[in-house]
Design an enzyme around this catalytic site. Sequence first.
Site, PDB file in Angstrom:
ATOM      1  N   ASP B 100     -16.180   0.903 -52.983  1.00 37.01           N
ATOM      2  CA  ASP B 100     -16.955   0.909 -51.749  1.00 37.01           C
ATOM      3  C   ASP B 100     -16.344   1.959 -50.825  1.00 37.01           C
ATOM      4  OD1 ASP B 100     -14.664  -0.108 -50.776  1.00 37.01           O
ATOM      5  OD2 ASP B 100     -15.460  -2.059 -50.251  1.00 37.01           O
ATOM      6  N   GLN B 209     -28.946   0.114 -44.386  1.00 37.74           N
ATOM      7  CA  GLN B 209     -28.545  -0.821 -43.338  1.00 37.74           C
ATOM      8  C   GLN B 209     -29.782  -1.172 -42.509  1.00 37.74           C
ATOM      9  OE1 GLN B 209     -25.749  -2.398 -42.871  1.00 37.74           O
ATOM     10  NE2 GLN B 209     -24.278  -1.304 -44.198  1.00 37.74           N
ATOM     11  N   ASP B 286     -21.969  -7.653 -56.530  1.00 40.92           N
ATOM     12  CA  ASP B 286     -20.526  -7.889 -56.610  1.00 40.92           C
ATOM     13  C   ASP B 286     -20.192  -8.946 -55.572  1.00 40.92           C
ATOM     14  OD1 ASP B 286     -20.646  -5.926 -54.200  1.00 40.92           O
ATOM     15  OD2 ASP B 286     -18.632  -6.780 -54.161  1.00 40.92           O
ATOM     16  N   CYS B 324     -19.370 -23.794 -71.875  1.00 39.41           N
ATOM     17  CA  CYS B 324     -18.704 -22.493 -71.794  1.00 39.41           C
ATOM     18  C   CYS B 324     -17.786 -22.295 -73.001  1.00 39.41           C
ATOM     19  CB  CYS B 324     -17.895 -22.422 -70.497  1.00 39.41           C
ATOM     20  SG  CYS B 324     -17.010 -20.870 -70.261  1.00 39.41           S
ATOM     21  N   CYS B 326     -15.392 -19.765 -72.993  1.00 38.39           N
ATOM     22  CA  CYS B 326     -14.302 -18.876 -72.580  1.00 38.39           C
ATOM     23  C   CYS B 326     -12.971 -19.434 -73.080  1.00 38.39           C
ATOM     24  CB  CYS B 326     -14.282 -18.684 -71.071  1.00 38.39           C
ATOM     25  SG  CYS B 326     -13.495 -20.000 -70.125  1.00 38.39           S
ATOM     26  N   CYS B 329     -11.990 -22.768 -71.433  1.00 40.69           N
ATOM     27  CA  CYS B 329     -12.745 -23.950 -71.844  1.00 40.69           C
ATOM     28  C   CYS B 329     -12.507 -24.307 -73.306  1.00 40.69           C
ATOM     29  CB  CYS B 329     -14.230 -23.743 -71.568  1.00 40.69           C
ATOM     30  SG  CYS B 329     -14.581 -23.755 -69.786  1.00 40.69           S
ATOM     31  N   HIS B 355     -11.999 -18.535 -65.998  1.00 45.47           N
ATOM     32  CA  HIS B 355     -13.220 -19.308 -66.247  1.00 45.47           C
ATOM     33  C   HIS B 355     -14.360 -18.892 -65.321  1.00 45.47           C
ATOM     34  CE1 HIS B 355     -16.264 -22.199 -66.872  1.00 45.47           C
ATOM     35  NE2 HIS B 355     -16.257 -22.422 -65.561  1.00 45.47           N
TER      36      HIS B 355
END
Lengths: 398, 398
Positions: B100, B209, B286, B324, B326, B329, B355
Site C-alpha cells: 500500500d 476515494q 486484504d 478444514c 489445514c 486441524c 488455521h
Amino acid sequence: MPLTYTPLTYTIDAELGVARRGRIDLPHASGEAAVQTPVFMPVGTVGSVKAVPQEIVETLGARVILGNTYHLYLRPGHELVRRMGGLHKFISWPRAMLTDSGGFQVFSLNELRKVTDDGVHFRSHLDGSSHLFTPERSIEIQIALGADILMVFDECTEYPADYARTRKSLDITLAWAERSKAYFEAHKHEVPWAADFAGRTQSLFGIVQGGMYPDLRRESAERLVAMDFPGYAIGGLSVSEPRHLTREVIEATLPHLPKDKPRYVMGVGYPEEIVEYAMMGVDMMDCVLPTRAARHGLLFTSEGRLNIKNRRFAEDQGPADPECTCMVCRRYTRAYLRHLAASQEPLSMVLNTIHNLAYYLDLMQSVRQAIAIGTLPSLLARVRAVARASAGPIATHS
Amino acid sequence: MPLTYTPLTYTIDAELGVARRGRIDLPHASGEAAVQTPVFMPVGTVGSVKAVPQEIVETLGARVILGNTYHLYLRPGHELVRRMGGLHKFISWPRAMLTDSGGFQVFSLNELRKVTDDGVHFRSHLDGSSHLFTPERSIEIQIALGADILMVFDECTEYPADYARTRKSLDITLAWAERSKAYFEAHKHEVPWAADFAGRTQSLFGIVQGGMYPDLRRESAERLVAMDFPGYAIGGLSVSEPRHLTREVIEATLPHLPKDKPRYVMGVGYPEEIVEYAMMGVDMMDCVLPTRAARHGLLFTSEGRLNIKNRRFAEDQGPADPECTCMVCRRYTRAYLRHLAASQEPLSMVLNTIHNLAYYLDLMQSVRQAIAIGTLPSLLARVRAVARASAGPIATHS
C-alpha cells in the site's frame, strides 16, 4: 500370563573412553525410532516447545521432549490431561516424552514454600493458591501425564548451602525417592496408554542430590543405585553455582552410577558444556537455554554466539550459520532475522528457536558420530574455540 | 529494441452475473502460478505475516501477500530493502507482493499529521521523528521495496466527514494520483529486480476515494479511469463506518470501474463480507482480520467463529474446524488450542494464525469454484448462516 510392565531398555553401541553412544528404547521411541544417546532434550514446559509447531520439532529430529509437572499440574491440570489420553495425545506429540517431578520448580518459583518430611507446601505462581506436593502426589500426577520417563520427587538444594543443610536435604530426598518408587510400582499400570503398549510402561528415574559435596553425591548415588532405578539423573545443578563446580560435581558422581543405565544431567547447558559432559559419560541432557536464548535474539552457530539484534547484521545476506542446513538457514538471511528481532515480530522467536534447536540437535548428532569414530576430543576443542569468541550468561532453567 | 516495462495482465475465465473468476499474471506470479481471483491477500505489515514462517504461508496456497510502505519505510528502511534486492529477496518470499502507499497508516497511526497540497507531514509512531510523504516519495519508496503491485499515494478520508471536507480531500487525492503515476512512469525501470524480469515491472493501481458519497465515488472512479491504471482499488472503507455503508459504497463504485481490470477493495473483511463482495464483482481483498483475530484466540470455522479461550473447549477433542484440512486441524484438538491460548504460549498465535489463513484462503478457493459452477449464491447463504451464530467486532486495519 499377567503383564510385567517393563521399563526402558538401554544399549551401548560404541564407546570412547568413558563416553558412550547408545539407544534408549521407550514405548513412544522404539526400534529404529529409539532415542539415540547422548541426547539433548528440548524443553516443552507447558506442553509446547515454545513457539515451534510439533511438526517442525519432529523435522528437526527430536525424539524426546520434556514436559513440566509443576506447570502442567497447575494448567491445564493433570486430570484433564489424563482424560485427554495423556500428554502425548493432548499435545499431539507421538514420540517420547519425559516429565520432571516438579521439585525444581517448587524450589525456583516459590519463595514461600515450606518443606516438611511429608512434602512441600507451596503457592501457585499463577494465582497464589495453596498446594501440597508429596512424592506420592508427584508420581500420581506424572502417571496421569504419562511421559515415557518420569522422575522421583526431590528437593533441589539451593546454592550455596552448608554441609549440614545439604545433608538434611539429601536425607529427605532419599526418603522421597523410596516413596516415589513404592508409589510408582503400585500404580505403574495406570498410565493412560497402558492398553496401547501391552507390557510396557513408564520408567522412573532416581535423582542424585547432595549439593556441591562429593561425599554426599557419592552417598546419594549409592543409596539410589541400591533402590534399582532404570536410569539416574544428577540434579541440583544449574542453581547459579560456578561452571567449574557443575563439572566437578558431575565428574565426582558419574563413577558411582551403573554403566549399563542411562545417566541424565538435568538443566544443562551451553554447547561446549553438553559436548564435554557427553565426553565424561553423560547420556541425556535438557535445558531451556537454546529456546530461551532464541527468544532474546541469541543464536548459537558454528561461528559462536550471535546477538542477532546487533546492527552489524542489518545488511548481512548470509545465513545465521553457514554450516547449518536447517530450514531457517536454508531460507532466511541474518539481515531478515535481525529485522524481525528489531521489530519484535513474533516470527522472530519462531525462526530463532527453530535454528537454535537445530544447532543443538545437530551438535548431538555430531557427538554421537564422534564417539563412534573416535574424534570427540577434537569436536570438543572446536566447540570450545568458537565459544571462547562469545560470552555472557543466560538463565538456564524454566 | 528498448524494453517497454509492461504491467500485469488480467484475464477473466468465468462469470456469474457481475462476479468473475480470473487470473492476474505478475512478475512473481505468472503462468500456472498466476494469482487466481477473487483473491484474499494475507497482510505481512512489517515483512512477515505475523507469527507464520513463509514456508507455511506458501503451503497454505497464498500467491500474493501485502507489505506496508509506512512500516517498512520506518523500519528497516526502504533503502536497506533496496540494497538487499527488494522485499521479495529480503523476506525470502518468491511469490507476488503488493504494497500500500502508506496513506492509510499516516492517517490511522498519526494524530498530529498535517496534510498540505504537497503531501503529509507526520511523526513516526516508533520514535516521534518527523517525516514527509509526498506522492513522489511514496512511489520512490514502493519502487525500492519492489512489490509486484504498488498503490498511488492517497488521503484516506476519516469517517464521518462532511461533503465539503470529502470533496476537498478527493481533489487532493486525485492530484496525488496523477503525480504518483507521473513519478512511477518515469522511474518504473528502477525496481530492484528489473534485470530478472526483462520487460516486466510493477503495476501501479489507482485508489477510488470520495467517502460515503456516491457521486464523489463516481467522479473519483471516472477521473482515475481517465488516467488509465492497470487496476483500481476502492479505499477509504473500514474506517469505522457501519457495514451496510461499506457495501453501499462498493456497490455504487464498481459500475464505474472498467470490467477488464482487477478491482481491489482495501481492508475487508469478515468471511461473509468477502464472499458478498466477490459476488458483487470484487477481485482482490486484504485484511488483518484473520491474523489479528488469531492472536486474540478468535478462530473462523465452517461452524462460525470460536473464541478458543472459552472454557467450553477445555476437553473438546475435535479439530478447530471439522471441515478444514489445514495442518492445524489435521493434528491438534480444540482442547490443546484452548490450553495454548489460556497459557499464553507463543505457539497459540502461530497455530491460530495458520488455521485462520487456511480458512480464508480455502474460502476464496470455494468462491472461485462457485463462480465457475454457478453456486455462489448458495455459498454466500451458507457463510452468512454460520456468521449469524457468531458476533462481535474486531478492528480490521494494521
